[in-house]
Design an enzyme around this catalytic site. Structure first.
Site, PDB file in Angstrom:
ATOM      1  N   ARG A  24       0.832  -1.038   0.260  1.00 45.04           N
ATOM      2  CA  ARG A  24      -0.050   0.017   0.080  1.00 45.04           C
ATOM      3  C   ARG A  24       0.902   1.224   0.008  1.00 45.04           C
ATOM      4  O   ARG A  24       0.965   1.927  -0.714  1.00 45.04           O
ATOM      5  CB  ARG A  24      -1.019  -0.043   1.207  1.00 45.04           C
ATOM      6  CG  ARG A  24      -1.888   1.004   1.234  1.00 45.04           C
ATOM      7  CD  ARG A  24      -1.782   2.521   1.315  1.00 45.04           C
ATOM      8  NE  ARG A  24      -1.219   2.592   2.847  1.00 45.04           N
ATOM      9  CZ  ARG A  24      -0.812   3.831   3.093  1.00 45.04           C
ATOM     10  NH1 ARG A  24      -0.870   4.656   2.248  1.00 45.04           N
ATOM     11  NH2 ARG A  24      -0.236   3.929   4.451  1.00 45.04           N
ATOM     12  N   ASP A  25       1.494   1.549   1.093  1.00 43.87           N
ATOM     13  CA  ASP A  25       2.360   2.697   1.125  1.00 43.87           C
ATOM     14  C   ASP A  25       3.519   2.834   0.203  1.00 43.87           C
ATOM     15  O   ASP A  25       3.767   3.780  -0.347  1.00 43.87           O
ATOM     16  CB  ASP A  25       2.648   2.892   2.634  1.00 43.87           C
ATOM     17  CG  ASP A  25       3.346   4.279   2.798  1.00 43.87           C
ATOM     18  OD1 ASP A  25       3.096   5.378   2.339  1.00 43.87           O
ATOM     19  OD2 ASP A  25       3.985   4.429   4.121  1.00 43.87           O
ATOM     20  N   HIS A 224       6.383   4.048  12.737  1.00 40.61           N
ATOM     21  CA  HIS A 224       6.319   4.007  11.073  1.00 40.61           C
ATOM     22  C   HIS A 224       7.508   5.074  10.627  1.00 40.61           C
ATOM     23  O   HIS A 224       7.232   6.397  10.979  1.00 40.61           O
ATOM     24  CB  HIS A 224       5.142   4.416  10.646  1.00 40.61           C
ATOM     25  CG  HIS A 224       5.258   4.588   9.017  1.00 40.61           C
ATOM     26  ND1 HIS A 224       4.478   3.628   8.179  1.00 40.61           N
ATOM     27  CD2 HIS A 224       5.671   5.296   8.203  1.00 40.61           C
ATOM     28  CE1 HIS A 224       4.448   3.837   6.777  1.00 40.61           C
ATOM     29  NE2 HIS A 224       5.349   5.097   6.965  1.00 40.61           N
ATOM     30  N   HIS A 226      10.359   6.716   7.765  1.00 38.81           N
ATOM     31  CA  HIS A 226      10.722   6.819   6.571  1.00 38.81           C
ATOM     32  C   HIS A 226      12.404   7.065   6.645  1.00 38.81           C
ATOM     33  O   HIS A 226      12.990   7.439   7.552  1.00 38.81           O
ATOM     34  CB  HIS A 226      10.237   8.162   5.775  1.00 38.81           C
ATOM     35  CG  HIS A 226       8.934   7.987   5.430  1.00 38.81           C
ATOM     36  ND1 HIS A 226       8.427   8.497   4.214  1.00 38.81           N
ATOM     37  CD2 HIS A 226       7.837   7.073   5.938  1.00 38.81           C
ATOM     38  CE1 HIS A 226       7.031   8.025   3.988  1.00 38.81           C
ATOM     39  NE2 HIS A 226       6.715   7.552   5.300  1.00 38.81           N
ATOM     40  N   CYS A 257       5.171   9.421   1.190  1.00 38.53           N
ATOM     41  CA  CYS A 257       3.635   9.999   0.965  1.00 38.53           C
ATOM     42  C   CYS A 257       3.259  10.900  -0.252  1.00 38.53           C
ATOM     43  O   CYS A 257       4.202  11.874  -0.371  1.00 38.53           O
ATOM     44  CB  CYS A 257       3.468  11.101   2.307  1.00 38.53           C
ATOM     45  SG  CYS A 257       1.849  11.827   2.384  1.00 38.53           S
ATOM     46  N   ASN A 266      10.048   4.824   2.510  1.00 41.78           N
ATOM     47  CA  ASN A 266       9.796   4.200   3.686  1.00 41.78           C
ATOM     48  C   ASN A 266      11.212   3.347   4.060  1.00 41.78           C
ATOM     49  O   ASN A 266      12.077   3.103   3.136  1.00 41.78           O
ATOM     50  CB  ASN A 266       8.720   3.196   3.561  1.00 41.78           C
ATOM     51  CG  ASN A 266       7.431   3.956   3.268  1.00 41.78           C
ATOM     52  OD1 ASN A 266       6.988   4.506   4.236  1.00 41.78           O
ATOM     53  ND2 ASN A 266       6.800   3.615   2.179  1.00 41.78           N
TER      54      ASN A 266
END
Length: 321
Positions: A24-25, A224, A226, A257, A266
């Site tokens: 997803r991300d 989470h 990056h 993002c 990420n």
């Protein structure tokens, strides 16, 4: 393979759960939009590597995130092995309705620390994003679906700059209260470094402060990170050192993002796993299979992915000289 723990001075740390957000991300903002069958193979490979919780898609407006337009088709194509939880991002009640119809195991909602970022990402203020989360938590509970909340821009905003710790704690407290009022505490609350602005000292300070709230509410705390400024693995270790037992990361280090300028990368799942396992912290994941998956994914995307571990390979146990 961790080094000899008998020779280590590290205090024993608990097992850490890695949540892979690559499907997803990682893929949501990529220039290459993969076919549904390819995404399903990626997720199947992650499961084979031992991943128990995977963020597989998002139920958002496909006009804004075209790469996630096949959310319903993808969910229908996925195997359903026991013990594996598929997570879907939802930003509003309509998204949750689609996630419920797709039989997602966990709905992941976003609450923002910054008004400017929140308006750009979700079209509402930060406090309104918390209220939306509360409604989603209630509706998910009524549908007997788990729900989690990610606190975005927890370490800095691309538009407003520094986010004070007091502001972060306010949003966390409101998010926990909104869910409690709805009678549905989150499965987990995740602090997201949405633009790679965090550094280890800041991570330690904020995680310790937030843990006082999540521990009291009996909610698992995750992070989470990056790797935008090459601090992702160090930040992950800092979080684990103060008791965080859940980390989100992205296979190969893909993603960023789409609503945050320069929010590249990420932190790579396999880089975090290598650092943890070599420090004696168990993750239950197969590094060789993760590396194979990254090399395969790079072929699908037509480029070498930024993961350091996948480029260098395993550390040799014996070196001939």
């Amino acid at each position: 393979m961790p080094y000899d723990s008998a020779a280590s001075s590290l205090t024993a740390l608990p097992k850490v759960e890695l949540v892979d957000v690559g499907p997803r991300d990682g893929l949501q903002n990529d220039a290459v939009i993969l076919q549904t069958a390819t995404k399903a193979e990626l997720i199947t490979r992650l499961v084979a590597a031992g991943m128990k919780r995977i963020e597989v898609t998002s139920f958002v407006n496909p006009a804004k995130v075209p790469a996630m337009a096949d959310a319903m088709e993808l969910m229908a194509a996925l195997p359903r092995p026991d013990g594996v939880s598929y997570v879907g991002l939802v930003l509003n009640e309509r998204g949750l309705e689609r996630a419920i119809a797709a039989q997602v195991h966990e709905a992941n909602c976003v609450a923002m620390t910054s008004d400017t970022f929140s308006f750009k990402n979700q079209g509402v203020s930060a406090y309104e994003s918390v209220a939306v989360w509360g409604r989603i938590a209630r509706a998910a509970a009524e549908a007997k679906m788990s729900a989690s909340v990610i606190i975005s821009a927890a370490f800095g905003c691309p538009f407003e700059g520094e986010v004070p710790t007091a502001r972060l704690l306010d949003i966390v407290a409101r998010s926990l209260d909104a869910a409690s009022t709805a009678g549905a505490l989150p499965t987990r609350l995740v602090l997201a470094d949405s633009i790679g602005a965090a550094a280890p000292g800041m991570v330690i300070e904020r995680c310790e402060a937030v843990r006082a709230l999540t521990d009291e509410a009996n909610v698992a705390l995750g992070c989470h990170f990056h790797d935008t400024r090459n601090t992702g693995v160090a930040n992950a270790w800092a979080a684990v050192s103060v008791g965080v037992t859940m980390l989100e990361a992205s296979i190969g280090g893909i993603g960023g993002c789409p609503f945050a300028p320069n929010a590249t990368g990420n932190v790579a799942t396999e880089d975090v796993v290598f650092a943890l396992e070599r420090s004696g912290v168990s993750t239950g994941l197969d590094l060789a299979k993760l590396r194979e998956t990254t090399l395969w994914l790079g072929q699908q995307l037509g480029r070498q992915l930024p993961s350091g571990y996948s480029a260098a390979g395993a550390f040799p146990r014996e070196v001939l000289v």
